[in-house]
Scaffold this motif. Structure first.
Motif, PDB file in Angstrom:
ATOM      1  N   ASN A  89       0.920  -0.982  -0.148  1.00 39.41           N
ATOM      2  CA  ASN A  89      -0.037  -0.011   0.074  1.00 39.41           C
ATOM      3  C   ASN A  89       0.931   1.321  -0.007  1.00 39.41           C
ATOM      4  OD1 ASN A  89      -2.067   1.468   0.064  1.00 39.41           O
ATOM      5  ND2 ASN A  89      -2.679   1.288   2.195  1.00 39.41           N
ATOM      6  N   PRO A  90       0.792   2.005  -1.126  1.00 38.89           N
ATOM      7  CA  PRO A  90       0.086   2.086  -1.986  1.00 38.89           C
ATOM      8  C   PRO A  90       0.578   0.995  -3.360  1.00 38.89           C
ATOM      9  CG  PRO A  90       1.515   3.850  -2.467  1.00 38.89           C
ATOM     10  CD  PRO A  90       1.807   3.442  -1.201  1.00 38.89           C
ATOM     11  N   VAL A  91      -0.162   0.544  -4.130  1.00 32.63           N
ATOM     12  CA  VAL A  91       0.172  -0.623  -5.317  1.00 32.63           C
ATOM     13  C   VAL A  91       0.406   0.350  -6.524  1.00 32.63           C
ATOM     14  CG1 VAL A  91      -0.774  -2.416  -6.572  1.00 32.63           C
ATOM     15  CG2 VAL A  91      -1.743  -2.333  -4.346  1.00 32.63           C
ATOM     16  N   PRO A  92       1.695   0.270  -6.860  1.00 32.89           N
ATOM     17  CA  PRO A  92       2.081   0.867  -7.880  1.00 32.89           C
ATOM     18  C   PRO A  92       1.357   0.283  -9.287  1.00 32.89           C
ATOM     19  CG  PRO A  92       3.867  -0.574  -7.475  1.00 32.89           C
ATOM     20  CD  PRO A  92       2.872  -0.759  -6.346  1.00 32.89           C
ATOM     21  N   PRO A  93       0.823   1.323 -10.177  1.00 32.72           N
ATOM     22  CA  PRO A  93       0.037   0.933 -11.259  1.00 32.72           C
ATOM     23  C   PRO A  93       0.973   0.373 -12.487  1.00 32.72           C
ATOM     24  CG  PRO A  93       0.113   3.429 -11.261  1.00 32.72           C
ATOM     25  CD  PRO A  93       0.726   2.804  -9.934  1.00 32.72           C
ATOM     26  N   TYR A  94       0.527  -0.523 -13.294  1.00 31.98           N
ATOM     27  CA  TYR A  94       1.075  -0.900 -14.578  1.00 31.98           C
ATOM     28  C   TYR A  94       0.770   0.403 -15.463  1.00 31.98           C
ATOM     29  CZ  TYR A  94       1.083  -5.883 -13.000  1.00 31.98           C
ATOM     30  OH  TYR A  94       1.159  -7.065 -12.401  1.00 31.98           O
ATOM     31  N   GLU A  95       1.373   0.252 -16.679  1.00 34.87           N
ATOM     32  CA  GLU A  95       1.127   1.389 -17.524  1.00 34.87           C
ATOM     33  C   GLU A  95      -0.186   1.403 -17.968  1.00 34.87           C
ATOM     34  OE1 GLU A  95       1.935  -0.957 -21.767  1.00 34.87           O
ATOM     35  OE2 GLU A  95       3.420   0.455 -21.015  1.00 34.87           O
ATOM     36  N   THR A  96      -0.597   2.999 -18.450  1.00 34.64           N
ATOM     37  CA  THR A  96      -2.167   3.038 -18.812  1.00 34.64           C
ATOM     38  C   THR A  96      -2.559   2.246 -19.647  1.00 34.64           C
ATOM     39  OG1 THR A  96      -1.747   5.609 -17.922  1.00 34.64           O
ATOM     40  CG2 THR A  96      -3.623   4.871 -19.300  1.00 34.64           C
ATOM     41  N   GLY A  97      -3.706   1.548 -19.449  1.00 35.89           N
ATOM     42  CA  GLY A  97      -4.386   0.632 -20.454  1.00 35.89           C
ATOM     43  C   GLY A  97      -4.215  -0.844 -20.440  1.00 35.89           C
ATOM     44  N   SER A  98      -3.291  -1.062 -19.448  1.00 34.60           N
ATOM     45  CA  SER A  98      -3.101  -2.642 -19.018  1.00 34.60           C
ATOM     46  C   SER A  98      -4.353  -2.830 -18.309  1.00 34.60           C
ATOM     47  CB  SER A  98      -1.853  -2.670 -18.061  1.00 34.60           C
ATOM     48  OG  SER A  98      -1.723  -3.992 -17.670  1.00 34.60           O
ATOM     49  N   TRP A  99      -4.803  -4.051 -18.642  1.00 35.01           N
ATOM     50  CA  TRP A  99      -5.741  -5.175 -18.013  1.00 35.01           C
ATOM     51  C   TRP A  99      -5.682  -5.193 -16.462  1.00 35.01           C
ATOM     52  CZ3 TRP A  99      -6.816  -9.856 -15.640  1.00 35.01           C
ATOM     53  CH2 TRP A  99      -5.759 -10.690 -15.701  1.00 35.01           C
ATOM     54  N   ILE A 110      -9.282  -2.680  -1.139  1.00 32.30           N
ATOM     55  CA  ILE A 110      -9.174  -3.203   0.015  1.00 32.30           C
ATOM     56  C   ILE A 110      -8.165  -2.845   1.069  1.00 32.30           C
ATOM     57  CG2 ILE A 110      -9.213  -5.375   1.196  1.00 32.30           C
ATOM     58  CD1 ILE A 110     -11.830  -4.642  -0.345  1.00 32.30           C
ATOM     59  N   LEU A 111      -6.914  -2.777   0.397  1.00 31.70           N
ATOM     60  CA  LEU A 111      -5.833  -2.167   1.244  1.00 31.70           C
ATOM     61  C   LEU A 111      -5.998  -0.889   2.089  1.00 31.70           C
ATOM     62  CD1 LEU A 111      -2.682  -3.100  -1.087  1.00 31.70           C
ATOM     63  CD2 LEU A 111      -3.378  -4.324   1.325  1.00 31.70           C
ATOM     64  N   SER A 112      -6.836  -0.054   1.042  1.00 31.68           N
ATOM     65  CA  SER A 112      -7.061   1.360   1.550  1.00 31.68           C
ATOM     66  C   SER A 112      -8.164   1.154   2.556  1.00 31.68           C
ATOM     67  CB  SER A 112      -7.538   2.325   0.329  1.00 31.68           C
ATOM     68  OG  SER A 112      -6.433   2.634  -0.759  1.00 31.68           O
ATOM     69  N   TYR A 113      -9.250   0.498   2.586  1.00 33.90           N
ATOM     70  CA  TYR A 113     -10.230   0.308   3.541  1.00 33.90           C
ATOM     71  C   TYR A 113      -9.495  -0.156   4.864  1.00 33.90           C
ATOM     72  CZ  TYR A 113     -14.195  -1.975   5.894  1.00 33.90           C
ATOM     73  OH  TYR A 113     -14.926  -2.413   6.846  1.00 33.90           O
ATOM     74  N   ALA A 116      -7.789   2.576   6.425  1.00 32.29           N
ATOM     75  CA  ALA A 116      -8.387   3.552   6.882  1.00 32.29           C
ATOM     76  C   ALA A 116      -9.078   3.069   8.541  1.00 32.29           C
ATOM     77  CB  ALA A 116      -9.453   4.085   6.174  1.00 32.29           C
ATOM     78  N   ALA A 117      -9.078   1.809   8.342  1.00 29.60           N
ATOM     79  CA  ALA A 117      -9.943   1.214   9.502  1.00 29.60           C
ATOM     80  C   ALA A 117      -8.840   0.614  10.833  1.00 29.60           C
ATOM     81  CB  ALA A 117     -10.784  -0.285   9.331  1.00 29.60           C
ATOM     82  N   GLY A 118      -7.411   1.161  10.553  1.00 29.71           N
ATOM     83  CA  GLY A 118      -6.444   0.731  11.517  1.00 29.71           C
ATOM     84  C   GLY A 118      -6.140  -0.647  11.074  1.00 29.71           C
ATOM     85  N   LYS A 119      -6.098  -1.182  10.268  1.00 27.38           N
ATOM     86  CA  LYS A 119      -5.919  -2.793  10.108  1.00 27.38           C
ATOM     87  C   LYS A 119      -4.564  -2.606   9.056  1.00 27.38           C
ATOM     88  CE  LYS A 119     -10.590  -4.391  11.016  1.00 27.38           C
ATOM     89  NZ  LYS A 119     -11.705  -5.163  10.266  1.00 27.38           N
ATOM     90  N   ASP A 120      -3.720  -3.646   9.368  1.00 28.33           N
ATOM     91  CA  ASP A 120      -2.546  -3.758   8.507  1.00 28.33           C
ATOM     92  C   ASP A 120      -3.082  -5.013   7.552  1.00 28.33           C
ATOM     93  OD1 ASP A 120      -0.258  -4.054   6.999  1.00 28.33           O
ATOM     94  OD2 ASP A 120       1.019  -4.623   8.764  1.00 28.33           O
ATOM     95  N   CYS A 121      -3.363  -4.874   6.362  1.00 32.97           N
ATOM     96  CA  CYS A 121      -3.812  -5.805   5.377  1.00 32.97           C
ATOM     97  C   CYS A 121      -2.733  -6.405   4.558  1.00 32.97           C
ATOM     98  CB  CYS A 121      -5.194  -5.334   4.600  1.00 32.97           C
ATOM     99  SG  CYS A 121      -6.587  -4.886   5.713  1.00 32.97           S
ATOM    100  N   MET A 156     -10.416  -9.573  -0.398  1.00 30.73           N
ATOM    101  CA  MET A 156     -11.067  -9.303   1.029  1.00 30.73           C
ATOM    102  C   MET A 156     -11.543 -10.776   1.468  1.00 30.73           C
ATOM    103  SD  MET A 156     -14.861  -7.548   1.547  1.00 30.73           S
ATOM    104  CE  MET A 156     -16.127  -8.770   0.896  1.00 30.73           C
ATOM    105  N   ALA A 157     -11.759 -11.698   0.845  1.00 32.32           N
ATOM    106  CA  ALA A 157     -11.819 -13.132   1.322  1.00 32.32           C
ATOM    107  C   ALA A 157     -10.510 -13.710   1.653  1.00 32.32           C
ATOM    108  CB  ALA A 157     -12.628 -13.852  -0.027  1.00 32.32           C
ATOM    109  N   SER A 158      -9.467 -13.392   1.202  1.00 36.63           N
ATOM    110  CA  SER A 158      -8.229 -13.962   1.580  1.00 36.63           C
ATOM    111  C   SER A 158      -7.989 -13.309   2.938  1.00 36.63           C
ATOM    112  CB  SER A 158      -7.366 -13.516   0.587  1.00 36.63           C
ATOM    113  OG  SER A 158      -7.436 -14.054  -0.736  1.00 36.63           O
ATOM    114  N   LEU A 159      -8.275 -12.131   3.093  1.00 39.22           N
ATOM    115  CA  LEU A 159      -8.078 -11.540   4.632  1.00 39.22           C
ATOM    116  C   LEU A 159      -9.138 -12.040   5.770  1.00 39.22           C
ATOM    117  CD1 LEU A 159      -7.311  -7.945   3.082  1.00 39.22           C
ATOM    118  CD2 LEU A 159      -5.679  -9.232   4.716  1.00 39.22           C
ATOM    119  N   GLY A 160     -10.165 -12.593   5.211  1.00 35.06           N
ATOM    120  CA  GLY A 160     -11.256 -12.734   6.072  1.00 35.06           C
ATOM    121  C   GLY A 160     -12.048 -11.817   6.509  1.00 35.06           C
ATOM    122  N   LEU A 161     -12.186 -10.538   5.720  1.00 35.25           N
ATOM    123  CA  LEU A 161     -12.926  -9.361   6.053  1.00 35.25           C
ATOM    124  C   LEU A 161     -14.251  -9.626   5.646  1.00 35.25           C
ATOM    125  CD1 LEU A 161     -10.515  -6.515   4.770  1.00 35.25           C
ATOM    126  CD2 LEU A 161     -11.030  -7.271   7.218  1.00 35.25           C
TER     127      LEU A 161
END
Length: 463
Positions: A89-99, A110-113, A116-121, A156-161
């Protein structure tokens, strides 16, 4: 059929990663029945989720597998190469247009959420997945937003949120701006909140979602123009210019209202232009807007002068891209009156559509669809010759109404057709548009021209 899709994905997963997946996820596309470019203006929309969707099998990074924040995704469509990245966090983006940026956008949401909730995801956000899609890409059916939602649900499922669906709809709407578009929240809301068999009226000012019955005896047909809505920076700029024009139009209207009525009003979005907020009769709102705005295009300097600010400051406030650069003024200027008039009249068409559909009046709804397309074509200027031709042919072949759907500049159209007319309609449109107009010779148009049913919203489940 769905079980077979999951079974095949699980076999690919085992071959790629060497163990069995533990979960499955799906995220549907959507077709917007009416309400184009209204969502980011705080005005309602009326879409429905599709049965066509992204489907995935996935598993959190296995215990003892090393980096628990690594994400690896295999797409069964060979046009989209596999991805591996670290969910930091933050996740660096690929070049513009990449799927891959749509996958990263979901993870970043989910990382940002969590932050903000004080959780290290970060430590547990990694997953491995194989995905497939029955949605045509870049066709205006929100395959991009479905992919963002799918990725976010897997993280989110991987984190159990556990996060409420309406909250997720808002989170994913904000999160998709990661890819560089300044949209509203329609695509993510309909993807998360839909009920099978029903359309969904979505309000944004404030947020609410209301299921709407579709008329019996009629079907929605999706018609792909085959003109692809590209994801390049230039294409995103065309979309973002419309959002800028709407925001600038709102600012000019606020200033004009203050001058005319001698009082200030809260007017941050076109959706704030209600009788209750403005203190004027509803029937006076659109005439006021038309009178207050010039039908000639505005330069940035001209708009700045009206708003009592500097050109550079206005550009900084309204024209900044996600990467920090400033989007240049379009050669023809900003068409504020045309964009505002489209949004305000489209808002009314949405409200009237809910009334017609609730009463089972398919013909009345069809008339509104036709009016919507004309407004998208003439006022918002997001159609193209192929879409206009396709819609004209659909109406000639018996559709009660037809219009472009999605952001525009290509993609799909949608038509409302009586069930008894479907075989003849599909045959005629297939022959006249794809055969005679596009001169396709393969004869198989089922991937471009198909009936769609209102589908259910996104979710995950244990395999």
């Amino acid at each position: 059929m769905k079980d077979e899709v999951v079974k095949n994905l699980a076999a690919v997963f085992h071959r790629e990663f060497g163990y069995k997946p533990g979960f499955t996820a799906r995220a549907p596309g959507r077709v917007n029945l009416i309400g184009e470019h209204t969502d980011y203006n705080g005005c309602p929309v009326l879409p429905m989720a599709l049965e066509q969707c992204f489907t995935a099998v996935f598993a959190p990074r296995p215990a003892g597998a090393g980096n628990g924040s690594r994400v690896s995704v295999v797409n069964t469509d060979s046009r989209f190469p596999g991805l591996t990245f670290i969910a930091e966090n933050p996740v660096p983006p690929y070049e513009t247009g990449s799927w891959g940026n749509y996958v990263k956008a979901g993870v970043q949401t989910i990382l940002s959420y969590g932050a903000a909730a004080g959780k290290d995801c970060q430590a547990g956000c990694g997953f491995e997945a194989v995905i497939t899609s029955s949605l045509p890409a870049a066709a205006g059916l929100s395959s991009s937003s479905a992919l963002v939602v799918l990725s976010g649900l897997m993280a989110m499922a991987s984190l159990g949120l556990s996060v409420p669906k309406d909250t997720l709809a808002k989170l994913f709407a904000d999160g998709e701006r990661y890819v560089g578009t300044q949209g509203g929240g329609m695509d993510q809301a309909v993807c998360m909140l839909s009920e099978a068999g029903k359309a969904l009226k979505i309000e944004f000012n404030p947020f609410s979602a209301e299921p709407v019955n579709m008329p019996r005896g009629y079907s929605v047909v999706v018609m792909d123009s085959t003109v692809k809505a590209e994801k390049t920076r230039a294409a995103m700029d065309r979309y973002n210019i419309r959002t800028i024009e709407c925001r600038l139009g709102t600012a000019v209207l606020k200033a004009a209202f203050s001058r005319r009525y001698g009082r200030e009003v809260k007017l941050g979005l076109l959706g704030d232009m209600t009788s209750q907020n403005l203190g004027i009769p509803e029937e006076e709102i659109i005439p006021f807007a038309v009178d207050a705005l010039s039908d000639s295009a505005y330069s940035l300097s001209g708009a700045a002068a009206l708003l009592g600010t500097g050109t550079g400051r206005l550009a900084e406030e309204y024209c900044r891209r996600r990467d920090g650069s400033v989007l240049p003024e379009p050669p023809g200027g900003f068409k504020l009156m045309q964009r505002v008039l489209h949004v305000l009249t489209e808002w009314k068409r949405v409200e009237d559509s809910v009334s017609f559909l609730s009463a089972g009046d398919a013909a009345g709804f069809g008339v509104l669809m036709n009016g919507s397309h004309e407004s998208c074509r003439r006022l918002f200027e997001i159609s193209c010759p192929e879409l206009d031709t396709l819609i004209a042919l659909a109406l000639e072949e018996g559709a009660l109404g037809a219009r472009l759907t999605g952001a525009g500049f290509g993609g799909c159209a949608v038509a409302l057709v009586m069930d008894g007319d479907l075989p003849a309609f599909l045959s005629a449109v297939g022959r006249r548009y794809y055969g005679e107009y596009l001169k396709r010779t393969d004869g198989n148009v089922s991937r471009f021209l198909f009936i769609c049913r209102p589908g259910r919203g996104a979710g995950t489940s244990v395999l």
